[in-house]
Design an enzyme around this catalytic site. Structure first.
Site, mmCIF file in Angstrom:
data_model
loop_
_atom_site.group_PDB
_atom_site.id
_atom_site.type_symbol
_atom_site.label_atom_id
_atom_site.label_comp_id
_atom_site.label_asym_id
_atom_site.label_seq_id
_atom_site.Cartn_x
_atom_site.Cartn_y
_atom_site.Cartn_z
ATOM 1 N N ASP A 112 0.782 -1.237 0.000
ATOM 2 C CA ASP A 112 0.000 0.000 0.000
ATOM 3 C C ASP A 112 0.815 1.288 0.000
ATOM 4 O O ASP A 112 0.246 2.376 0.140
ATOM 5 C CB ASP A 112 -0.949 0.000 1.213
ATOM 6 C CG ASP A 112 -2.110 -0.956 1.013
ATOM 7 O OD1 ASP A 112 -2.707 -0.928 -0.076
ATOM 8 O OD2 ASP A 112 -2.420 -1.721 1.948
ATOM 9 N N ASP A 177 -7.303 -3.464 -5.328
ATOM 10 C CA ASP A 177 -6.850 -2.193 -4.745
ATOM 11 C C ASP A 177 -5.435 -1.825 -5.218
ATOM 12 O O ASP A 177 -5.055 -0.665 -5.262
ATOM 13 C CB ASP A 177 -6.819 -2.277 -3.210
ATOM 14 C CG ASP A 177 -7.923 -3.097 -2.589
ATOM 15 O OD1 ASP A 177 -8.419 -4.035 -3.244
ATOM 16 O OD2 ASP A 177 -8.285 -2.822 -1.437
HETATM 17 N N1 GLY Z 1 -7.303 -1.087 0.363
HETATM 18 C C1 GLY Z 1 -8.102 -1.544 1.412
HETATM 19 C C2 GLY Z 1 -9.499 -1.109 1.327
HETATM 20 O O1 GLY Z 1 -9.945 -0.563 0.351
HETATM 21 O O2 GLY Z 1 -10.198 -1.320 2.304
#
Ligand code: GLY
Length: 402
Positions: A112, A177
């Site tokens: 992330d 994501d």
């Molecule tokens: N990337 C984690 C979420 O969207 O909850």
């Protein structure tokens, strides 16, 4: 002559009145956000530390550590307030909140870092050209690239040796994501001249296009790869209702991710994918009239379940960019409708409430019982981003600079 002048003035006045609500919705939201976010800045800087507010539950603001995936959104929100107002107050606090993330450029244990560093340092660099911020972005791209699995052609999202992920039996899980982290890789190539980062981004996007989608262009949340052979081992959910359901925020990352990939590559297949996702979203019988999705499009409890304002904000922001690339008015109309809904008392908190966050009613992860029907810092981030994009389009300029 006199009559003609008067009628011209009258027509201009009518036009001004008709335009007013459109323009005012941005100004009104900025005014409201300034009140809310000032209180959040004060709370998060109380004492001699700088903390990262993520949500508000049971009357308390919750803070996260710097290595949490949401740590870049609050600094990014403050940078957007600077962009929206030109007030140095926001830039000063944005910088303070950005620079506490310094060590994240070396983080390699999850994917992330694109969200974390691009939304904070990336926006700071774009708006204030601060020395050293480019290096942070390139170092982060280097760290993220350690997660590239060449046989599968993807960046591994999560490690499988800790937390609840360890229990799933996955080898190389990739979540939709992850498309959002590609923005940082494309920028790192631009800043460093090293094409490795953009090549990884393109490979990841291509594999995601190939393996994450169902025929109706809804996306799975998780695709697990065999990193030794490149084969797909299985398709699952983590945060959605079921493996075969369409988790709302996953669909939001999907439309945003492919629109952004087109921005950097001009590759029409990415634009086409984003348009196909838009088609899925807006023909879905479970999309509510106000265009703020339920947390999962296939939750059997619809309409008696939670909405997710964060998905709506992400989709709105993506649609403004999609409108710009395609010239199709319908995308802006849908985005405007979402902004109108989110600006209403149904989703926008009254001043002095909601812990200082702007929007109510988002869902973090329902299956994990975490952050259900609460404000989330990323809902606010993408809401302000959408307002900036809307304002730019209405001035006839690109909603987002590359
Ligand atoms: N990337 C984690 C979420 O969207 O909850």
């Amino acid at each position: 002559m006199k009559f003609k002048l008067l009628s011209t003035l009258a027509l201009a006045a009518v036009a001004a009145v008709q335009c007013a609500p459109k323009n005012d919705i941005i100004a009104d939201n900025v005014k409201n956000a300034a009140v809310q976010l000032k209180s959040l800045v004060e709370a998060s800087e109380a004492g001699d530390t700088v903390r990262i507010p993520s949500t508000f539950k049971n009357g308390e603001i919750e803070y996260v550590p710097t290595d949490d995936w949401v740590s870049g959104f609050f600094p990014g929100t403050l940078w957007y307030m600077y962009e929206l107002t030109g007030d140095e107050y926001w830039a000063d606090h944005a910088r303070k909140h950005t620079e506490i993330l310094d060590s994240i450029q070396y983080l390699t244990w999850h994917h992330d870092v694109g969200f974390m560093i691009y939304d904070s340092y990336g926006n700071g660099l774009r708006l204030k050209h601060i020395d050293g911020y480019k290096d942070v972005i390139v170092n982060t791209a280097k760290s993220l690239s350690t997660r590239f699995r060449p046989k599968a052609g993807v960046l591994q999202s999560w490690n499988t040796d800790r937390g609840w992920q360890a229990e799933r039996g996955w080898k190389c899980p990739v979540i939709i994501d992850n498309m959002m982290n590609l923005e940082l890789l494309f920028k790192a190539t631009e800043f460093s001249g090293d094409s490795t980062y953009a090549k990884i981004a393109i490979s990841h996007a291509d594999k995601t296009m190939e393996n994450h989608y169902r025929p109706d262009y809804s996306t799975y949340h998780v695709v697990d790869y065999d990193d030794e052979t490149g084969a797909v081992r299985g398709r699952y959910t983590a945060q959605g209702y079921a493996d075969e359901s369409a988790w709302a925020r996953g669909q939001a990352w999907s439309i945003y991710g492919f629109t952004m990939a087109y921005r950097f590559t001009s590759d029409k297949k990415y634009l086409e994918r984003a348009e196909n996702v838009a088609g899925y979203l807006f023909s879905n019988p479970n999309m509510p009239e106000d265009l703020v999705p339920y947390w999962d499009f296939d939750c059997p409890d619809i309409p008696n379940t939670y909405r997710d304002a964060s998905s709506a904000a992400i989709i709105a922001s993506a649609l403004y960019e999609l409108n710009w690339h395609t010239g199709k008015a319908e995308y802006k109309e849908k985005a405007d409708k979402i902004i109108e809904s989110l600006s209403s008392p149904a989703y926008r908190a009254a001043q002095g409430t909601n812990g200082g966050f702007i929007l109510m009613h988002s869902v973090g992860s329902l299956p994990h019982g975490s952050s259900i029907d609460v404000p989330l810092n990323y809902a606010d981030y993408y809401f302000l981003e959408a307002l900036i994009r809307k304002g730019n389009i209405e001035k006839g300029i690109a909603p987002v600079t590359k």
